[in-house]
Design an enzyme around this catalytic site. Structure first.
Site, PDB file in Angstrom:
ATOM      1  N   HIS A 521       1.034  -1.043   0.398  1.00 56.49           N
ATOM      2  CA  HIS A 521      -0.205  -0.177  -0.079  1.00 56.49           C
ATOM      3  C   HIS A 521       0.967   1.181  -0.208  1.00 56.49           C
ATOM      4  O   HIS A 521       0.375   2.651   0.864  1.00 56.49           O
ATOM      5  CB  HIS A 521      -1.204   0.093   1.537  1.00 56.49           C
ATOM      6  CG  HIS A 521      -1.855  -1.229   1.438  1.00 56.49           C
ATOM      7  ND1 HIS A 521      -2.575  -1.754   2.212  1.00 56.49           N
ATOM      8  CD2 HIS A 521      -2.261  -2.058   0.231  1.00 56.49           C
ATOM      9  CE1 HIS A 521      -3.336  -2.502   1.804  1.00 56.49           C
ATOM     10  NE2 HIS A 521      -2.747  -3.148   0.823  1.00 56.49           N
TER      11      HIS A 521
HETATM   12  P1  FAD Z   1      -1.159   1.549 -10.596  1.00 54.96           P
HETATM   13  O1  FAD Z   1      -2.441   1.141 -10.045  1.00 54.96           O
HETATM   14  O2  FAD Z   1       0.332   0.629 -10.160  1.00 54.96           O
HETATM   15  O3  FAD Z   1      -0.853   2.208 -12.054  1.00 54.96           O
HETATM   16  C1  FAD Z   1      -0.245   2.537 -12.275  1.00 54.96           C
HETATM   17  C2  FAD Z   1       0.058   2.339 -13.908  1.00 54.96           C
HETATM   18  O4  FAD Z   1       0.930   2.787 -15.079  1.00 54.96           O
HETATM   19  C3  FAD Z   1      -0.214   0.866 -13.728  1.00 54.96           C
HETATM   20  O5  FAD Z   1      -0.744   0.365 -14.518  1.00 54.96           O
HETATM   21  C4  FAD Z   1       1.158   1.138 -14.909  1.00 54.96           C
HETATM   22  O6  FAD Z   1       1.557   0.021 -15.415  1.00 54.96           O
HETATM   23  C5  FAD Z   1       1.407   2.229 -15.427  1.00 54.96           C
HETATM   24  N1  FAD Z   1       2.816   3.096 -15.506  1.00 54.96           N
HETATM   25  C6  FAD Z   1       3.573   3.597 -14.554  1.00 54.96           C
HETATM   26  N2  FAD Z   1       4.722   4.063 -15.801  1.00 54.96           N
HETATM   27  C7  FAD Z   1       4.194   4.355 -17.113  1.00 54.96           C
HETATM   28  C8  FAD Z   1       5.096   4.800 -17.710  1.00 54.96           C
HETATM   29  N3  FAD Z   1       5.837   5.891 -17.586  1.00 54.96           N
HETATM   30  N4  FAD Z   1       4.341   4.660 -19.138  1.00 54.96           N
HETATM   31  C9  FAD Z   1       2.865   4.351 -19.513  1.00 54.96           C
HETATM   32  N5  FAD Z   1       2.994   3.711 -17.619  1.00 54.96           N
HETATM   33  C10 FAD Z   1       3.277   3.657 -16.868  1.00 54.96           C
HETATM   34  N6  FAD Z   1      -5.462  -2.330  -2.129  1.00 54.96           N
HETATM   35  C11 FAD Z   1      -7.119  -3.118  -2.036  1.00 54.96           C
HETATM   36  O7  FAD Z   1      -7.470  -2.482  -1.847  1.00 54.96           O
HETATM   37  N7  FAD Z   1      -7.087  -4.480  -1.316  1.00 54.96           N
HETATM   38  C12 FAD Z   1      -5.791  -5.228  -1.662  1.00 54.96           C
HETATM   39  O8  FAD Z   1      -6.000  -6.666  -1.761  1.00 54.96           O
HETATM   40  C13 FAD Z   1      -4.584  -5.171  -2.432  1.00 54.96           C
HETATM   41  N8  FAD Z   1      -3.476  -6.041  -2.374  1.00 54.96           N
HETATM   42  C14 FAD Z   1      -2.720  -5.629  -3.028  1.00 54.96           C
HETATM   43  C15 FAD Z   1      -1.700  -7.072  -3.273  1.00 54.96           C
HETATM   44  C16 FAD Z   1      -0.607  -6.340  -3.688  1.00 54.96           C
HETATM   45  C17 FAD Z   1       0.295  -8.016  -4.980  1.00 54.96           C
HETATM   46  C18 FAD Z   1      -0.610  -5.139  -4.574  1.00 54.96           C
HETATM   47  C19 FAD Z   1       0.570  -5.075  -5.234  1.00 54.96           C
HETATM   48  C20 FAD Z   1      -1.233  -4.214  -4.226  1.00 54.96           C
HETATM   49  C21 FAD Z   1      -2.350  -4.448  -3.450  1.00 54.96           C
HETATM   50  N9  FAD Z   1      -3.589  -2.925  -3.285  1.00 54.96           N
HETATM   51  C22 FAD Z   1      -4.282  -3.804  -2.520  1.00 54.96           C
HETATM   52  C23 FAD Z   1      -3.271  -1.837  -3.610  1.00 54.96           C
HETATM   53  C24 FAD Z   1      -3.333  -1.417  -4.829  1.00 54.96           C
HETATM   54  O9  FAD Z   1      -3.620  -2.149  -4.883  1.00 54.96           O
HETATM   55  C25 FAD Z   1      -2.749  -0.205  -4.976  1.00 54.96           C
HETATM   56  O10 FAD Z   1      -2.562   0.802  -4.526  1.00 54.96           O
HETATM   57  C26 FAD Z   1      -3.146   0.835  -6.416  1.00 54.96           C
HETATM   58  O11 FAD Z   1      -3.772  -0.046  -7.031  1.00 54.96           O
HETATM   59  C27 FAD Z   1      -2.491   1.926  -6.470  1.00 54.96           C
HETATM   60  O12 FAD Z   1      -3.697   2.247  -8.007  1.00 54.96           O
HETATM   61  P2  FAD Z   1      -2.304   2.981  -8.309  1.00 54.96           P
HETATM   62  O13 FAD Z   1      -3.443   4.012  -9.995  1.00 54.96           O
HETATM   63  O14 FAD Z   1      -1.953   4.683  -7.659  1.00 54.96           O
HETATM   64  O15 FAD Z   1      -1.635   2.788  -9.126  1.00 54.96           O
END
Ligand code: FAD
Length: 586
Positions: A521
């Site tokens: 997280h």
């Molecule tokens: P992300 O969803 O990571 O999105 C970022 C995106 O940007 C990715 O698809 C990436 O490929 C893309 N990207 C990055 N850099 C570039 C670039 N330069 N060019 C183009 N694309 C790019 N949360 C819960 O609520 N419940 C759970 O059970 C839970 N379990 C988890 C288990 C794991 C193993 C993980 C990793 C996370 C878990 N989380 C959980 C946390 C939650 O999934 C994350 O906090 C959330 O998904 C983050 O969202 P975000 O939009 O900030 O980033």
């Protein structure tokens, strides 16, 4: 009289109709039929690329709902560095959760990184982002969180159901999760608040993005709510940098486009149209967004100069204030293989410690061979590697040898504790200028004594849960296990790269420090008031926002994905309303 009864029948029909629509609210059938085509980045024309109202970098948890919403009125280009989640069994099936995290291939949907603290971690690299590789638990932010960040509560209360009606379900609670629920209540983490998405003190069962067959629904599905004629989605499009127009006479540098590489490594550029309201929105996650700002020349000027990156804007706060909620887990062996469960139940304590659990492994042909991955907490079970030799390479080798172990040795479950809003924070710095490589991230787990005190409180709460004996039907001889033995097994089961100490089972403080792992997280790096303003516009430049987990100084809810997806929808609606006023009609 006949006319009266005809009127009565008509009124009755109108009423019945209204009731039908009233009751069916929030239960609309959602299908993926409207998904836009998912194209390879190489299909993007180099000659006369179209101009867009919005370019979104990162098709993740926040990026997908944001792109779908903006496309209802404007031309949107969504650039995702990873591939499609559809057709990937490791993503779609819960039983393969551990295998997916194990995949270390360069195009794996989970990109491994190890923080300088020695904790193995993962970040998403796939359309749908973290929702494609996570444990699926769905739980909303507290209302105090919503007030603190200054969101419009009415819009928040509309945006959560927008996500929920499409991809969230109630779990069919597994025996391990039911035992935790009852144990928590008996241990005093009460009241029991039933099945709810809301964040309330006590014990509850939350939502999940896995359906009753264990099939995962992801943020990528939310793209089907957009207008496919306005939404172009490119996969394997790695954005290298934001392009600025820094013409002399301009007060602020203006973001006008992006440079990205396709799946063959070929470079492309995409640009915004000339409308002054058009924007680039970075939704690349808590590691990807600060990394991309730095690579684009926004950050501490000395760090940028060290990497020969031309400075667009000096901002010493980019990449600062990164935090990861520490997680410590207690391993309990079971009499027979428990039904697999990820997270379904949570205890929300007044002390700011959340208690959750996971059990078992999938029984698919892929997962039954004990290939559960070094990213899973279960890796070290029956560990044979002395703690000091637990390098990443050793852990990988160990994961490989596990392939030959009989599946019976993988019997057990974990009760875990997560520290809410850790006071210990760290930072992110570039190691090189290749966007595909991980930056160096430091979280400084337990550097603040309050976090350590709360960890000890959490372990003591778990001890009370174990003493309720509700686990006795599931656990192998748990009544006969002293807490010292349980702690010892948990040290053995631990998989971080932190050296262990002989007093790990005597001092709970030492146990916490030595066995800390991540619940994934992590957040921060683009804090409000330091890197972005209240509307998440990047300070000091125009035409650029950040919308994802990097803007948080505290991770929302017990687990963040609900609020991150909600925020994507929320910000989409906000931006449409800012631009169109009432005409936004949304
Ligand atoms: P992300 O969803 O990571 O999105 C970022 C995106 O940007 C990715 O698809 C990436 O490929 C893309 N990207 C990055 N850099 C570039 C670039 N330069 N060019 C183009 N694309 C790019 N949360 C819960 O609520 N419940 C759970 O059970 C839970 N379990 C988890 C288990 C794991 C193993 C993980 C990793 C996370 C878990 N989380 C959980 C946390 C939650 O999934 C994350 O906090 C959330 O998904 C983050 O969202 P975000 O939009 O900030 O980033």
């Amino acid at each position: 009289m006949a006319a009266l009864s005809r009127r009565a029948v008509f009124l009755f029909k109108v009423l019945a109709c209204l009731c039908f629509f009233g009751f069916s609210q929030g239960k609309k059938q959602f299908t993926l039929r409207n998904l836009p085509p998912l194209q390879k980045a190489s299909s993007f024309p180099t000659a006369r690329p179209g101009a867009y109202d919005y370019i979104i970098v990162g098709g993740g948890t926040a990026g997908c709902p944001l792109a779908a919403t903006l496309s209802l009125k404007y031309k949107v280009l969504l650039l995702e560095r990873g591939g499609s989640p559809y057709g990937n069994r490791n993503i779609s099936y819960m039983e393969n959760f551990h295998i997916g995290l194990m995949n270390m291939a360069p195009d794996s949907p989970a990109q491994v990184f190890v923080s300088t603290d020695g904790v193995i971690n993962a970040r998403a690299r796939v359309l749908g982002g973290g929702t494609c590789i996570n444990a699926g638990f769905y739980s909303r932010a507290s209302s105090s969180f919503v007030q603190e960040v200054g969101w419009d509560e009415d819009l928040v209360n509309k945006s959560f159901p927008w996500v929920e009606e499409k991809i969230v379900q109630w779990p069919k609670i597994a025996p391990w999760q039911a035992a935790l629920r009852d144990g928590l209540i008996q241990a005093g983490v009460s009241p029991f608040n039933g099945y709810t998405y809301d964040h309330i003190s006590g014990t509850k069962v939350g939502g999940t993005i896995f359906d009753e067959t264990g099939y995962r629904h992801t943020a990528a599905d939310l793209l089907a709510s957009g207008d496919p004629n306005n939404l172009r989605v490119l996969l394997h499009a790695s954005v290298h940098k934001i392009v600025f127009n820094s013409r002399q006479g301009r007060l602020k540098p203006r973001a006008i486009g992006v440079q990205f590489a396709d799946e063959n490594g070929r470079l492309h550029q995409a640009f915004l149209n000339n409308n002054r309201d058009s924007e680039i929105i970075i939704s690349a996650g808590a590691i990807g967004s600060p990394q991309l700002l730095l690579l684009s020349g926004i950050g501490p000027k000395n760090d940028l100069k060290n990497h020969n990156i031309p400075v667009v804007l000096h901002n010493k706060y980019v990449g600062k204030g990164m935090a990861d909620n520490p997680m410590n887990s207690i391993f309990i062996p079971t009499k027979s293989p428990p039904r697999q469960s990820l997270i379904e139940t949570v205890g929300i304590t007044e002390a700011g410690v959340f208690i959750e659990a996971s059990s078992g492994f999938g029984q698919s042909s892929e997962s039954v061979h004990c290939h559960h991955g070094i990213m899973s907490a279960e890796i070290g079970q029956l560990s044979t590697i002395p703690p000091k030799q637990r390098t990443l390479e050793a852990a990988q080798k160990y994961a490989h040898t596990k392939l030959n172990l009989p599946k019976e040795v993988f019997q057990g479950g974990f009760i875990l504790e997560k520290i809410d809003g850790p006071r210990s924070t760290g930072h992110l710095v570039l190691t090189d200028t290749d966007v595909r490589n991980n930056p160096a991230v430091t979280f400084n787990y337990f550097s603040h004594p309050e976090d350590l005190n709360r960890c000890v409180y959490g372990i003591k709460t778990i001890e009370r849960i174990l003493k309720t004996n509700l686990f006795s039907e599931l656990a192998a001889n748990v009544a006969g296990f002293s807490m010292e033995r349980v702690l010892n097994m948990s040290v053995q089961a631990n998989v971080n790269l932190i050296p262990k100490h002989t007093n790990d089972t005597e001092s709970l403080e030492q146990f916490c420090k030595d066995t800390v792992i991540t619940i994934w997280h992590y957040h921060g790096g683009c804090h409000v008031g330091k890197v972005v303003d209240q509307h998440y516009r990047v300070l000091g430049v125009s035409g650029l926002r950040v919308v994802d987990g990097s803007i948080f100084s505290k991770s929302p809810g017990t687990n963040p994905q609900a609020t991150v997806m909600m925020m994507g929808r929320y910000m989409g609606v906000k931006i449409l309303r800012e631009r169109l006023g009432r005409a936004a009609g949304i």
